[in-house]
Design a protein around this motif. Sequence first.
Motif, PDB file in Angstrom:
ATOM      1  N   TRP A 130     -32.681 -13.039   0.977  1.00 50.64           N
ATOM      2  CA  TRP A 130     -32.947 -12.359  -0.423  1.00 50.64           C
ATOM      3  C   TRP A 130     -33.691 -11.233   0.384  1.00 50.64           C
ATOM      4  N   LYS A 131     -33.405  -9.811  -0.591  1.00 55.80           N
ATOM      5  CA  LYS A 131     -34.185  -8.883   0.118  1.00 55.80           C
ATOM      6  C   LYS A 131     -35.842  -8.986  -0.404  1.00 55.80           C
ATOM      7  N   ASP A 132     -35.665  -9.693  -1.267  1.00 54.60           N
ATOM      8  CA  ASP A 132     -37.532 -10.029  -1.981  1.00 54.60           C
ATOM      9  C   ASP A 132     -38.136 -10.975  -1.624  1.00 54.60           C
ATOM     10  N   ALA A 133     -39.289 -11.774  -2.095  1.00 51.95           N
ATOM     11  CA  ALA A 133     -39.616 -12.585  -2.156  1.00 51.95           C
ATOM     12  C   ALA A 133     -39.795 -13.136  -3.447  1.00 51.95           C
ATOM     13  N   GLU A 134     -39.235 -13.038  -4.182  1.00 51.31           N
ATOM     14  CA  GLU A 134     -38.936 -13.326  -5.840  1.00 51.31           C
ATOM     15  C   GLU A 134     -37.864 -13.177  -6.313  1.00 51.31           C
ATOM     16  N   HIS A 135     -36.494 -13.225  -5.638  1.00 52.04           N
ATOM     17  CA  HIS A 135     -34.977 -13.574  -5.191  1.00 52.04           C
ATOM     18  C   HIS A 135     -34.397 -12.959  -6.668  1.00 52.04           C
ATOM     19  N   THR A 136     -34.446 -11.469  -6.328  1.00 54.87           N
ATOM     20  CA  THR A 136     -34.181 -10.628  -7.746  1.00 54.87           C
ATOM     21  C   THR A 136     -32.398 -10.487  -6.914  1.00 54.87           C
ATOM     22  N   GLU A 137     -32.299  -9.872  -5.165  1.00 46.08           N
ATOM     23  CA  GLU A 137     -31.023  -9.275  -4.659  1.00 46.08           C
ATOM     24  C   GLU A 137     -31.118  -9.786  -4.027  1.00 46.08           C
ATOM     25  N   VAL A 138     -29.432  -9.879  -3.797  1.00 46.86           N
ATOM     26  CA  VAL A 138     -29.150 -10.695  -2.609  1.00 46.86           C
ATOM     27  C   VAL A 138     -28.681  -9.903  -1.178  1.00 46.86           C
ATOM     28  N   SER A 139     -29.234  -9.995   0.144  1.00 47.42           N
ATOM     29  CA  SER A 139     -29.094  -8.895   1.421  1.00 47.42           C
ATOM     30  C   SER A 139     -27.322  -8.959   1.048  1.00 47.42           C
ATOM     31  N   SER A 140     -27.601  -9.926   1.852  1.00 49.00           N
ATOM     32  CA  SER A 140     -26.572 -10.693   2.595  1.00 49.00           C
ATOM     33  C   SER A 140     -26.346 -11.975   2.360  1.00 49.00           C
ATOM     34  N   PHE A 141     -25.602 -12.973   2.239  1.00 50.27           N
ATOM     35  CA  PHE A 141     -25.375 -14.289   2.327  1.00 50.27           C
ATOM     36  C   PHE A 141     -23.589 -14.468   3.257  1.00 50.27           C
ATOM     37  N   ILE A 142     -24.146 -16.188   3.260  1.00 45.38           N
ATOM     38  CA  ILE A 142     -22.891 -16.992   4.208  1.00 45.38           C
ATOM     39  C   ILE A 142     -22.370 -17.460   3.310  1.00 45.38           C
ATOM     40  N   ARG A 143     -21.053 -17.862   3.510  1.00 47.25           N
ATOM     41  CA  ARG A 143     -20.434 -18.849   2.616  1.00 47.25           C
ATOM     42  C   ARG A 143     -20.131 -19.512   3.242  1.00 47.25           C
ATOM     43  N   SER A 144     -19.776 -21.067   3.280  1.00 50.04           N
ATOM     44  CA  SER A 144     -19.634 -21.976   4.009  1.00 50.04           C
ATOM     45  C   SER A 144     -18.608 -23.605   3.108  1.00 50.04           C
ATOM     46  N   TYR A 145     -17.530 -23.703   2.915  1.00 48.61           N
ATOM     47  CA  TYR A 145     -16.610 -24.490   2.501  1.00 48.61           C
ATOM     48  C   TYR A 145     -15.829 -24.683   3.282  1.00 48.61           C
ATOM     49  N   LYS A 146     -15.446 -26.023   2.738  1.00 45.69           N
ATOM     50  CA  LYS A 146     -14.281 -27.228   3.438  1.00 45.69           C
ATOM     51  C   LYS A 146     -12.416 -26.527   2.837  1.00 45.69           C
ATOM     52  N   GLU A 147     -12.167 -26.581   3.853  1.00 43.51           N
ATOM     53  CA  GLU A 147     -10.223 -26.020   2.935  1.00 43.51           C
ATOM     54  C   GLU A 147      -9.234 -26.889   3.584  1.00 43.51           C
ATOM     55  N   LYS A 148      -8.518 -27.170   3.377  1.00 46.32           N
ATOM     56  CA  LYS A 148      -6.623 -28.366   4.487  1.00 46.32           C
ATOM     57  C   LYS A 148      -5.668 -27.326   4.626  1.00 46.32           C
ATOM     58  N   VAL A 149      -5.397 -27.489   5.535  1.00 44.16           N
ATOM     59  CA  VAL A 149      -4.817 -26.438   6.071  1.00 44.16           C
ATOM     60  C   VAL A 149      -3.885 -27.119   6.910  1.00 44.16           C
ATOM     61  N   TYR A 150      -2.461 -26.645   6.998  1.00 43.93           N
ATOM     62  CA  TYR A 150      -1.944 -27.350   8.539  1.00 43.93           C
ATOM     63  C   TYR A 150      -1.535 -26.197   9.572  1.00 43.93           C
ATOM     64  N   VAL A 151      -2.442 -27.693  10.829  1.00 39.16           N
ATOM     65  CA  VAL A 151      -1.707 -27.338  12.801  1.00 39.16           C
ATOM     66  C   VAL A 151      -0.554 -27.492  13.052  1.00 39.16           C
ATOM     67  N   ASN A 152       0.253 -26.649  13.284  1.00 41.43           N
ATOM     68  CA  ASN A 152       1.187 -27.616  14.155  1.00 41.43           C
ATOM     69  C   ASN A 152       1.542 -28.789  13.535  1.00 41.43           C
ATOM     70  N   LYS A 153       2.152 -27.983  11.930  1.00 46.22           N
ATOM     71  CA  LYS A 153       2.562 -29.363  10.823  1.00 46.22           C
ATOM     72  C   LYS A 153       1.625 -30.698  10.571  1.00 46.22           C
ATOM     73  N   ILE A 154       0.567 -30.507  11.056  1.00 42.52           N
ATOM     74  CA  ILE A 154      -0.451 -31.232  10.708  1.00 42.52           C
ATOM     75  C   ILE A 154      -1.273 -30.872   9.787  1.00 42.52           C
ATOM     76  N   LYS A 155      -1.834 -31.782   8.639  1.00 40.29           N
ATOM     77  CA  LYS A 155      -2.501 -31.138   7.626  1.00 40.29           C
ATOM     78  C   LYS A 155      -3.608 -31.448   8.120  1.00 40.29           C
ATOM     79  N   LYS A 156      -5.094 -31.265   8.162  1.00 44.95           N
ATOM     80  CA  LYS A 156      -6.088 -31.239   8.733  1.00 44.95           C
ATOM     81  C   LYS A 156      -7.157 -30.029   7.749  1.00 44.95           C
ATOM     82  N   THR A 157      -8.993 -30.847   7.198  1.00 46.71           N
ATOM     83  CA  THR A 157      -9.335 -30.281   7.124  1.00 46.71           C
ATOM     84  C   THR A 157     -10.368 -29.351   7.780  1.00 46.71           C
ATOM     85  N   VAL A 158     -10.914 -28.008   7.254  1.00 50.29           N
ATOM     86  CA  VAL A 158     -11.106 -27.121   8.638  1.00 50.29           C
ATOM     87  C   VAL A 158     -12.724 -26.621   7.738  1.00 50.29           C
ATOM     88  N   GLU A 159     -13.931 -26.529   8.292  1.00 48.17           N
ATOM     89  CA  GLU A 159     -14.564 -25.675   7.327  1.00 48.17           C
ATOM     90  C   GLU A 159     -14.588 -24.506   7.807  1.00 48.17           C
TER      91      GLU A 159
END
Length: 480
Positions: free
Chosen positions: A163-192
């Motif tokens: 946050w830019k301020d203590a009142e949490h009115t505006e974001v200065s930057s953020f991290i997004r983390s989520y899991k997604e299923k992908v194919y690696v060498n024809k094998i389905k796996k979950t990556v973060e």
Amino acid sequence: MLVEDVFKRPYYEYLNDIIKRMVGESMTINEVIVQELKDWQNSETRRKMLVGEAYYLETTDIQKEKTQEISWKSNIKLEHGFAKKLVNQKVGYLLSKEPTIATENEAYAEQLKEIINRDFLKKLKNIGKEAINKGIGYLYVYIDEEEKLAFKKLPSEQILPFWKDAEHTEVSSFIRSYKEKVYVNKIKKTVEKVEYHHPGGIDYFILEGNKLVPDDAAGHSVNYHILINEKPFLWKRIPLIPFKYNEEEQPLIDSIKSLIDNYNLQASTNADVLADIPNFIYKLINYGGVDLKEFLEDLRIYRTIKLDEGGDLDKLQATPETDAAEKELERDRKSIYEFGRGVDTTDSNLGNASGVALRYRYSDLDMDCNNLESEFHSSLEHLMWFVNEYLDMKGLGDFSNESVEFIFNRDIIISESEVITDAKNSVGILDDKTIRENHPWYTKDVEERLAEQKKLEMDQYDNYETTFKKKQGDVNGETT
């Protein structure tokens, strides 16, 4: 220009320098991101978000806490959707009706109709549900494939904001983390997957253990936020808009979780008692059969049983005491609606309540939605900054100095008969249109229908007058 020059050294680089000085040269920015992300994923704030969503989906602690050690005993686990009902009640009360967007500039109003459309209003309703369940919801601003301004609701538990301020009115930057299923060498796996959104663009990673590696599929990193006509642009603000349930960002579940847990436990235990205790118990004296199984078979098939000399059969009525449990459930239910600031629609007196009584019963819900509306107004003002910037970038007009107001049209519960009576009593005091607008059945179509009705009546009157004059003329002609 209202967007940052892509060739200028962006703010996040200065921020990175500050972080480096704080953590020392031995710790890289990526290592800081990993550490912050791990802390967030184990935080109490994020845990409460997941609990709020689970209780909304009616997956409460009764499923994992209530077990029976004795195998033959019942182990009933009853779920009660109080959280879902309260959340939907608040969302429906404040956000179910289309809000009025008021501005005096007609050209601006036409542009807003294209952006603040039905799809956006649906997202606004869903972001309201997210905010109540998790304390805060996030709307991400981007440009879609047709190069139009678009919005996406991001799950709150995926977002770590700085946050830019203590009142949490505006974001200065953020991290997004989520899991997604992908194919690696024809094998389905979950990556973060991990995204770091900052004033200078977006960095894309995959989290492997405690290390961030560049995400090749996403393109490593980009030094822009959006593309318009294949030209890169950076917003001067981070395109993530927070929508809070309240100033403290406290989810609804905080106020009612223990009450729901106790209600589920008491109801489930009571159901176990009723299931395990039979309606009556047989009392056998000098039974002449081999075992109880034979006794039950004889009773079921032949309606008779064998008794030895001096034998007898009696039955004891089993009447489990459930009054105390029912009173406890009733107390819990009242507390859930009181501290959840909602309305128990099963109240037998609700249907016969007068207009004043209805307003009193809905006062807690109304006050809670007042707070929610205040938070949403602030967020929508933030959102309009992006709308105005987009319109200016596309050459559709500079409306940055134009005022716009969102008016939430609440789904207010009223006593229709009282309102209609008051409308009748206002004839002669107020003009007809004002009276109509306050009638419970009034819609915008009413004015058009009244105009059509008036025209039809005038046509009928004209036809009658023409016919009458013609007949009068015929009579006068015959007379003469």
